[in-house]
Design an enzyme around this catalytic site. Structure first.
Site, mmCIF file in Angstrom:
data_model
loop_
_atom_site.group_PDB
_atom_site.id
_atom_site.type_symbol
_atom_site.label_atom_id
_atom_site.label_comp_id
_atom_site.label_asym_id
_atom_site.label_seq_id
_atom_site.Cartn_x
_atom_site.Cartn_y
_atom_site.Cartn_z
ATOM 1 N N ARG A 1 65.797 88.448 -48.682
ATOM 2 C CA ARG A 1 66.797 89.482 -48.386
ATOM 3 C C ARG A 1 66.556 90.107 -47.014
ATOM 4 N NH1 ARG A 1 66.205 92.398 -53.835
ATOM 5 N NH2 ARG A 1 67.152 90.976 -55.319
ATOM 6 N N ASP B 1 74.953 83.860 -52.011
ATOM 7 C CA ASP B 1 74.499 84.418 -53.287
ATOM 8 C C ASP B 1 74.310 83.280 -54.272
ATOM 9 O OD1 ASP B 1 75.126 85.701 -56.183
ATOM 10 O OD2 ASP B 1 74.313 87.226 -54.834
ATOM 11 N N TYR C 1 72.630 84.187 -66.384
ATOM 12 C CA TYR C 1 73.784 84.953 -65.899
ATOM 13 C C TYR C 1 75.056 84.530 -66.628
ATOM 14 C CZ TYR C 1 71.828 87.513 -61.892
ATOM 15 O OH TYR C 1 71.139 88.387 -61.094
ATOM 16 N N ARG D 1 71.058 95.289 -47.010
ATOM 17 C CA ARG D 1 71.536 96.670 -46.897
ATOM 18 C C ARG D 1 70.608 97.598 -46.122
ATOM 19 N NH1 ARG D 1 72.774 98.302 -52.944
ATOM 20 N NH2 ARG D 1 71.243 96.665 -53.342
ATOM 21 N N ARG E 1 79.584 95.603 -44.155
ATOM 22 C CA ARG E 1 79.979 95.762 -45.558
ATOM 23 C C ARG E 1 80.975 96.898 -45.762
ATOM 24 N NH1 ARG E 1 80.576 95.113 -49.439
ATOM 25 N NH2 ARG E 1 79.046 95.409 -51.065
#
Length: 349
Positions: A28, A77, A154, A32, A41
């Site tokens: 990552r 992703d 998932y 963010r 974003r």
């Protein structure tokens, strides 16, 4: 592949060859915690960012160059692969990923499409090609995918989970349906990863983020045969990093499943884990991501502790034990990278 790239310290470490300093990249690393990412974003949704090769290139390359790391990782992703297989994926604000038509029965498995052609994910391969062109010639690009177990969880849970009770109940109740789902996921992931290599990725990482919730017995039965098939289907010339979290009880089984480098999380000691794994694989890791909130001198001390455990042994790639957390100070991340690059192991007699 050009010679500068082939002789990069990151690819040399993947081949278990000595390097001038330990290579480092961070999971990552485009995310963010960076103001550049947050600004993007604010204009586009997460899925739009993933599906726009130009924007994916921008965030990937900006992060790698700003941090001074030894490899870039594709911005994407792990769940993107589920859409062309027939699952209705949404990244809901504040909730994370949601799958609106989860797999709960054997009949649900039958509606999961076999991916016979990688082209539905063409936007990912265009991003790979674009990123490869934009990166400095000596910085490798890592492509990646989620491991079949984590993807299956998932798909069955319908999103995140703490205990994975739906997925594990499905696995125990109907092993045949579980195997059928895993076969579809293995086939799709093999196509997907090989297409990333063809588009320009030099290394692959497989994220099995949730597999640490299994016992060794269950890993052997429900995961190992499928992972072996996946690794056997990948381009043999491309190094693969096999990463999981909370997998201290599964390390030898992960090694047996496949991979040139085994990713370690922060819950294990690097030197002891590498001794367990043996000399034929390298290791990646394994600083606790929350340590990046500590004062910089403590980050440096803990970084040196891990590097001391590796002791300059060829095949170590420095990384966190999982991804950078969203509120991590950028200057702390840069200090970590600089510390890794400045470290020299004490010579052994």
């Amino acid at each position: 592949m050009n010679e500068t790239l082939r002789q990069s310290r990151f690819l040399k470490a993947c081949r278990l060859e000595p390097t001038d300093v330990t290579p480092v990249w961070l999971m990552r690393q485009a995310g963010r915690y960076m103001s550049e990412y947050r600004e993007l974003r604010a204009k586009v949704s997460f899925l739009e960012l993933c599906k726009n090769p130009e924007l994916a290139t921008e965030v990937t390359v900006t992060a790698a160059e700003r941090l001074g790391v030894d490899a870039a990782i594709l911005f994407a992703d792990i769940l993107l692969i589920l859409e062309p297989m027939g699952l209705d994926l949404e990244f809901a604000k504040g909730e994370g990923p949601v799958i609106h038509n989860p797999v709960r029965t054997a009949a649900d498995v039958d509606r999961i499409r076999w991916m016979e052609d990688p082209s539905p994910l063409d936007y990912v391969y265009r991003a790979v090609t674009s990123i490869r062109s934009a990166l400095p010639s000596g910085i490798p690009l890592i492509g990646f995918a989620g491991a079949p177990f984590t993807l299956a969880c998932y798909a069955i849970e319908g999103g995140g989970s703490r205990h994975y009770e739906k997925a594990k109940t499905f696995m125990y109740r109907d092993p045949g349906a579980w195997d059928a789902l895993m076969e579809r996921l293995v086939a799709a992931t093999t196509l997907y990863l090989n297409a990333q290599v063809a588009a320009g990725a030099q290394v692959l990482q497989i994220f099995d983020s949730w597999v640490g919730n299994l016992s060794p017995f269950d890993y052997r039965r429900f995961v190992l045969p499928h992972m072996r098939r996946l690794f056997e289907g990948l381009d043999p010339a491309t190094p693969v990093i096999h990463f999981g979290t909370d997998t201290g009880s599964l390390l030898e089984l992960q090694r047996d499943a496949g991979g040139d480098i085994i990713g370690l999380d922060w819950r294990v000691e690097l030197d002891q884990s590498w001794n367990r794994l043996g000399p034929k694989v390298g290791v990646q890791g394994n600083l606790d991501p929350t340590l990046l909130f500590a004062p910089i001198p403590e980050i440096q001390r803990q970084t040196r502790r891990i590097l001391d455990q590796a002791a300059g042994r060829p095949g170590h790639i420095f990384n966190l034990g999982h991804g950078i957390l969203p509120t991590t100070p950028v200057d702390h991340v840069i200090a970590l990278v600089e510390e890794v690059h400045s470290y020299q192991p004490t010579p052994t007699n």
